[in-house]
Motif scaffolding. Structure first.
Motif, mmCIF file in Angstrom:
data_model
loop_
_atom_site.group_PDB
_atom_site.id
_atom_site.type_symbol
_atom_site.label_atom_id
_atom_site.label_comp_id
_atom_site.label_asym_id
_atom_site.label_seq_id
_atom_site.Cartn_x
_atom_site.Cartn_y
_atom_site.Cartn_z
ATOM 1 N N LEU A 15 0.820 -1.210 0.000
ATOM 2 C CA LEU A 15 0.000 0.000 0.000
ATOM 3 C C LEU A 15 0.854 1.260 0.000
ATOM 4 N N SER A 16 1.810 1.344 0.906
ATOM 5 C CA SER A 16 2.596 2.580 0.996
ATOM 6 C C SER A 16 3.416 2.812 -0.271
ATOM 7 N N GLY A 17 3.939 1.753 -0.882
ATOM 8 C CA GLY A 17 4.679 1.904 -2.140
ATOM 9 C C GLY A 17 3.784 2.391 -3.261
ATOM 10 N N THR A 18 2.561 1.880 -3.300
ATOM 11 C CA THR A 18 1.603 2.304 -4.326
ATOM 12 C C THR A 18 1.232 3.767 -4.128
ATOM 13 N N ILE A 19 1.005 4.161 -2.874
ATOM 14 C CA ILE A 19 0.698 5.567 -2.576
ATOM 15 C C ILE A 19 1.850 6.460 -3.036
ATOM 16 N N THR A 20 3.076 6.037 -2.760
ATOM 17 C CA THR A 20 4.253 6.820 -3.148
ATOM 18 C C THR A 20 4.343 6.972 -4.659
ATOM 19 N N THR A 36 -9.519 7.536 -4.710
ATOM 20 C CA THR A 36 -10.442 7.162 -5.780
ATOM 21 C C THR A 36 -9.848 6.034 -6.612
ATOM 22 N N TRP A 37 -8.582 6.147 -6.978
ATOM 23 C CA TRP A 37 -7.910 5.123 -7.789
ATOM 24 C C TRP A 37 -7.885 3.776 -7.062
ATOM 25 N N LEU A 38 -7.565 3.805 -5.771
ATOM 26 C CA LEU A 38 -7.464 2.552 -5.004
ATOM 27 C C LEU A 38 -8.793 1.830 -4.868
#
Length: 122
Positions: free
Chosen positions: A69-74, A88-90
């Motif tokens: 999750l944190s890598g995707t957010i980054t 929204t994307w997630l």
């Protein structure tokens, strides 16, 4: 100390969400650590009825932040997405995953989610 970033409440009303004290309890950390995780972009929060909340799907059944999750957010932040757009994307269904990106992360398909996040930036 910097302010906690807060997204608009773009989440479905029926999605299970947790107030920050509950997140801290589930993670087994002080609430100040949850605040720091939000500032560091490891988690995202929005405000609903005046209360900061985090989607329950961001936490694993083992009491941890969902892997990837944190890598995707980054990746999405580095691509210019706002907190609102990332949430929204997630939580937007993608038939090719299938399901939503956050469900795919929970299903141990983080590499595919991160690849899509990188591709969506271009």
């Amino acid at each position: 100390m910097s302010a906690i970033p807060v997204a608009a409440d773009v989440l479905s009303a029926d999605l299970e969400v947790l107030p920050l004290p509950d997140v801290a309890e589930r993670l087994g950390v002080p609430i100040t650590r949850v605040h720091q995780m939000l500032r560091d972009g490891q988690l995202l929060a929005c405000r609903r009825n005046g209360i900061l909340i985090i989607p329950a799907l961001f936490l694993s059944d083992e009491g941890e932040v969902v892997k990837g999750l944190s890598g995707t957010i980054t990746v999405l932040k580095d691509s210019g997405y706002s907190e609102d757009e990332i949430l929204t994307w997630l939580f937007t269904a993608d038939d090719s995953l299938p399901g939503t990106p956050v469900e795919a992360l929970r299903g141990d398909r983080g590499r595919e989610v991160k690849r899509r996040a990188q591709a969506s930036a271009f």
